[in-house]
Design a protein around this motif. Structure first.
Motif, mmCIF file in Angstrom:
data_model
loop_
_atom_site.group_PDB
_atom_site.id
_atom_site.type_symbol
_atom_site.label_atom_id
_atom_site.label_comp_id
_atom_site.label_asym_id
_atom_site.label_seq_id
_atom_site.Cartn_x
_atom_site.Cartn_y
_atom_site.Cartn_z
ATOM 1 N N PHE A 159 51.755 28.960 41.909
ATOM 2 C CA PHE A 159 50.378 28.770 41.653
ATOM 3 C C PHE A 159 49.951 28.310 42.659
ATOM 4 C CE2 PHE A 159 52.467 27.690 37.285
ATOM 5 C CZ PHE A 159 51.602 28.505 36.641
ATOM 6 N N MET A 160 50.317 27.748 43.832
ATOM 7 C CA MET A 160 49.295 27.287 44.999
ATOM 8 C C MET A 160 49.020 28.683 45.752
ATOM 9 S SD MET A 160 51.860 24.779 46.860
ATOM 10 C CE MET A 160 50.829 24.591 48.209
ATOM 11 N N PHE A 161 49.957 29.718 45.742
ATOM 12 C CA PHE A 161 49.395 31.094 46.169
ATOM 13 C C PHE A 161 48.134 31.708 45.382
ATOM 14 C CE2 PHE A 161 49.354 35.602 45.594
ATOM 15 C CZ PHE A 161 49.409 36.036 46.843
ATOM 16 N N ILE A 162 48.343 31.645 43.980
ATOM 17 C CA ILE A 162 47.248 32.234 43.216
ATOM 18 C C ILE A 162 45.959 31.384 43.539
ATOM 19 C CG2 ILE A 162 46.221 32.313 40.874
ATOM 20 C CD1 ILE A 162 49.418 32.912 40.141
ATOM 21 N N LEU A 163 46.171 30.043 43.281
ATOM 22 C CA LEU A 163 44.828 29.201 43.746
ATOM 23 C C LEU A 163 44.135 29.560 45.081
ATOM 24 C CD1 LEU A 163 42.684 26.871 43.201
ATOM 25 C CD2 LEU A 163 44.627 25.301 43.816
ATOM 26 N N THR A 386 48.133 39.295 44.117
ATOM 27 C CA THR A 386 47.904 38.411 43.127
ATOM 28 C C THR A 386 48.391 38.734 41.548
ATOM 29 O OG1 THR A 386 46.117 37.285 44.358
ATOM 30 C CG2 THR A 386 46.532 36.649 42.313
ATOM 31 N N SER A 387 47.906 39.893 41.185
ATOM 32 C CA SER A 387 48.555 40.567 40.247
ATOM 33 C C SER A 387 50.091 40.705 39.986
ATOM 34 C CB SER A 387 47.844 41.755 39.732
ATOM 35 O OG SER A 387 48.222 42.948 40.728
ATOM 36 N N LEU A 388 50.738 40.970 40.987
ATOM 37 C CA LEU A 388 52.168 41.102 41.147
ATOM 38 C C LEU A 388 52.899 39.737 40.849
ATOM 39 C CD1 LEU A 388 54.193 42.967 43.747
ATOM 40 C CD2 LEU A 388 54.983 40.497 43.004
ATOM 41 N N VAL A 389 52.391 38.621 41.448
ATOM 42 C CA VAL A 389 52.781 37.237 41.364
ATOM 43 C C VAL A 389 52.447 36.918 39.992
ATOM 44 C CG1 VAL A 389 52.409 34.950 42.171
ATOM 45 C CG2 VAL A 389 52.550 36.600 43.828
ATOM 46 N N ILE A 390 51.444 37.071 39.425
ATOM 47 C CA ILE A 390 51.208 36.572 38.131
ATOM 48 C C ILE A 390 52.249 37.229 37.038
ATOM 49 C CG2 ILE A 390 49.590 36.586 35.878
ATOM 50 C CD1 ILE A 390 47.322 36.321 38.030
ATOM 51 N N LEU A 391 52.516 38.358 37.252
ATOM 52 C CA LEU A 391 53.425 39.339 36.265
ATOM 53 C C LEU A 391 54.893 38.665 36.706
ATOM 54 C CD1 LEU A 391 54.507 41.473 34.367
ATOM 55 C CD2 LEU A 391 54.664 42.993 36.566
#
Length: 598
Positions: A159-163, A386-391
């Motif tokens: 979540f920190m990475f995405i933010l 980011t799309s990879l991390v979300i999945l």
């Protein structure tokens, strides 16, 4: 001179040749996406030039399907050079190009030592961090945190990475858009829309293969554009001897500032230590980088790509530093900011290009293509990672869902579109709220240091446990946040003196006066708020490691004898007990050996 310079700006607006060069960048970018997404079909060959990696438990996942593995990791079979160029694109953005040149102009050449820090981080990343990810064959770097500690640590870091990436999105688009607007005269909003639409299109259609191969030539165009500006500006200058003599007289030639004070912006110590920590924190564990390491078939090739990246970035940053000196040489007698020719330091380089080599057909277009390519490449990397991390980390990791191949494809591609819209929206927000710039910068610095500390604690401190890691991470985020935001508020209140070097307006035509600098007594300011920005990252990293290691020792440390050595960096293996390596699956060990030598 003010009137002359402004007239010159109008005279050097885009011509037909410049538009052709600039539009060529857009056509090639979209064409690459169409080629890899629609024309070139994935050809699965049973016989590969590379040794085939045995199927292991750790390689099974790859996002639940071969199609998603192909889209997000290129089936872990990409080539070294394009990946190395994409690594450079992951870090070098338009912000880097514009910021580095203005940093030299305003604060001198001590910052040039960052090239040494870049080389040192390249060695550290290659031998301390990449081997761990390669042995585990992770798809997302944050998987490691669950393997080593707990799923909660993984989710928080994800979540920190995405933010962090969402906050970084507007910088990638907005800062280059300002530069392009100044040189070309094209509306800033139009430029922002073009950057986002083109980037979202080829990332959406072609996945990581389109991103990597587009990055490769975009980086080459970016480097050639800055190099061409440096060479031609040097030719039109009065010679290297005069250049360096004037830089020395103007106080810009600084290479030996060994002042031990942590409050000085650039010293040998702050640039080397702070630069090493910051660059390593980004290049060692950030998903945008790890995803590219993992798209290669072996550890040897991952290290080779890192070596090319290190040499390329060090050379590129050095060229930008040299251009900073050329800018000072041109404006040593008439500071553009004081003369009203620009409104922000990031506009120094575009102004310099227009006034020094803008009369050469195609040069403005080439420069625009370079900055535009830097923006595209950085944005595409963020969208893809980011799309990879979300999945992988949020949907599959945090919520324990197992979406089908079709659902995964829809999710990932929808994420790319949504992030593009968010980037565009935040550009308009950033334009209206100037104060948000410093807040976003602080947030990204906090996230980078804390996350890097978590990984370093796990890989280099064998007894670290989940409790210690969580406490260390929280302590780091709070301390770094306190320092960072406290510094921003102190600067906004005018309680810190500017450390910019003196400029002159003696050569300006017209009534131009220097802005009066009001000296303030910094002794009244809390010491941590006066620190050079270079120290915030290493303080955050050190806090995680020290606090995490100590708390782990007093809260049931991890039993090192039962620890999987693949979770620990190879540089620590000699200190691990033999029990860690006994009873290991021979097949797994053979797989690891193949990764290391192939």
């Amino acid at each position: 001179m003010e009137a002359v310079e402004k007239k010159g700006m109008e005279n050097f607006r885009f011509g037909s040749v410049d538009y052709i060069v600039f539009l060529g960048m857009i056509v090639l970018s979209t064409g690459t996406g169409i080629y890899f997404g629609c024309i070139k079909k994935s050809k699965r060959k049973l016989e590969e030039a590379e040794p085939t990696l045995p199927t292991t438990e750790r390689r099974k996942h790859d996002f639940g399907s071969e199609k998603m593995s192909e889209y997000l990791l290129g089936s872990r079979n990409l080539k070294v050079f394009p990946v190395a160029m994409s690594l450079i694109a992951s870090y070098i953005s338009g912000v880097t190009i514009l910021g580095t040149t203005s940093e030299i102009y305003n604060y001198g050449t001590q910052y040039w030592f960052i090239a040494i820090a870049i080389v040192l981080q390249g060695i550290a990343v290659s031998y301390v961090y990449i081997p761990v990810f390669s042995a585990l064959q992770v798809g997302s770097s944050y998987e490691y945190l669950e393997m080593r500690f707990h799923s909660v640590i993984r989710s928080i870091a994800s979540f920190m990475f995405i933010l962090d990436e969402i906050l970084f999105l507007p910088f990638i688009v907005y800062v280059p858009a300002i530069a392009l607007n100044q040189v070309s005269g094209i509306n800033l909003h139009v430029i922002a829309v073009v950057i986002v639409v083109v980037c979202v299109f080829y990332t959406f259609v072609g996945g990581i293969k389109a991103v990597v191969h587009t990055d490769a030539w975009q980086v080459l165009v970016m480097f050639l554009s800055v190099l061409a500006v440096a060479i031609l500006a040097t030719v039109y200058a009065k010679g290297l001897n005069v250049l360096f003599d004037d830089a020395a007289k103007g106080g810009r030639l600084i290479f030996n500032n060994t002042n031990p004070s942590p409050y000085v912006r650039h010293t040998v110590w702050s640039v080397l230590i702070g630069g090493f920590s910051y660059w390593t924190s980004f290049n060692a564990v950030n998903q945008t980088m790890v995803q590219r390491y993992m798209s290669l078939p072996s550890l040897k090739k991952a290290r080779a790509s890192m070596a090319i990246f290190t040499i390329g970035v060090a050379a590129f940053v050095s060229v930008c530093c040299y251009v900073g000196l050329l800018i000072f040489e041109m404006y040593k007698d008439c500071d553009p900011l004081s003369a009203g020719l620009i409104t922000h330091d990031d506009q120094l380089l575009p102004l310099f290009v227009v006034q020094s080599v803008g009369h050469i057909y195609g040069m403005s277009g080439l420069f625009i293509a370079g900055i535009f390519g830097a923006a595209l490449s950085s944005l595409s990397v963020v969208l893809n990672s980011t799309s990879l991390v979300i999945l992988e980390d949020i949907v599959r990791g945090c919520f324990k869902m197992q979406p089908s191949e079709r659902a995964s494809t829809i999710l990932v591609k929808s994420t790319v579109i949504v992030l593009g819209l968010v980037a565009l929206s935040l550009v308009f927000v950033l334009e209206q709220l100037s104060g948000i710039l410093s807040i976003c910068t602080s947030m990204t610095a906090i996230a980078a240091g804390t996350t890097f500390g978590l990984f370093t604690l796990g890989m280099l401190v064998p007894w670290a446990n989940t409790v210690g890691t969580a406490v260390g991470g929280i302590a780091s985020a709070l301390l770094a946040g306190w320092i960072s935001f406290g510094t921003q508020f102190t600067i906004a209140a005018g309680e810190l003196n500017s450390q910019k070097l003196p400029v002159s307006v003696e050569g300006c035509v017209g009534n131009v006066t220097l802005r009066e600098n009001v000296w303030v007594d910094e002794e009244q300011v809390f010491p941590l708020y006066r620190l050079s920005y270079h120290w915030i990252n290493p303080i955050g990293v050190a806090t995680v490691i020290v606090v995490g290691a100590l708390v782990s020792l007093v809260t049931k440390p991890t039993n090192i004898k039962t620890l999987d050595p693949d979770l620990i960096s190879p540089v620590i293996h000699r200190f691990l007990p033999k029990e860690c390596f006994t009873g290991r699956n021979p097949h797994t060990q053979a797989h690891k050996n193949l990764l290391n030598v192939s």
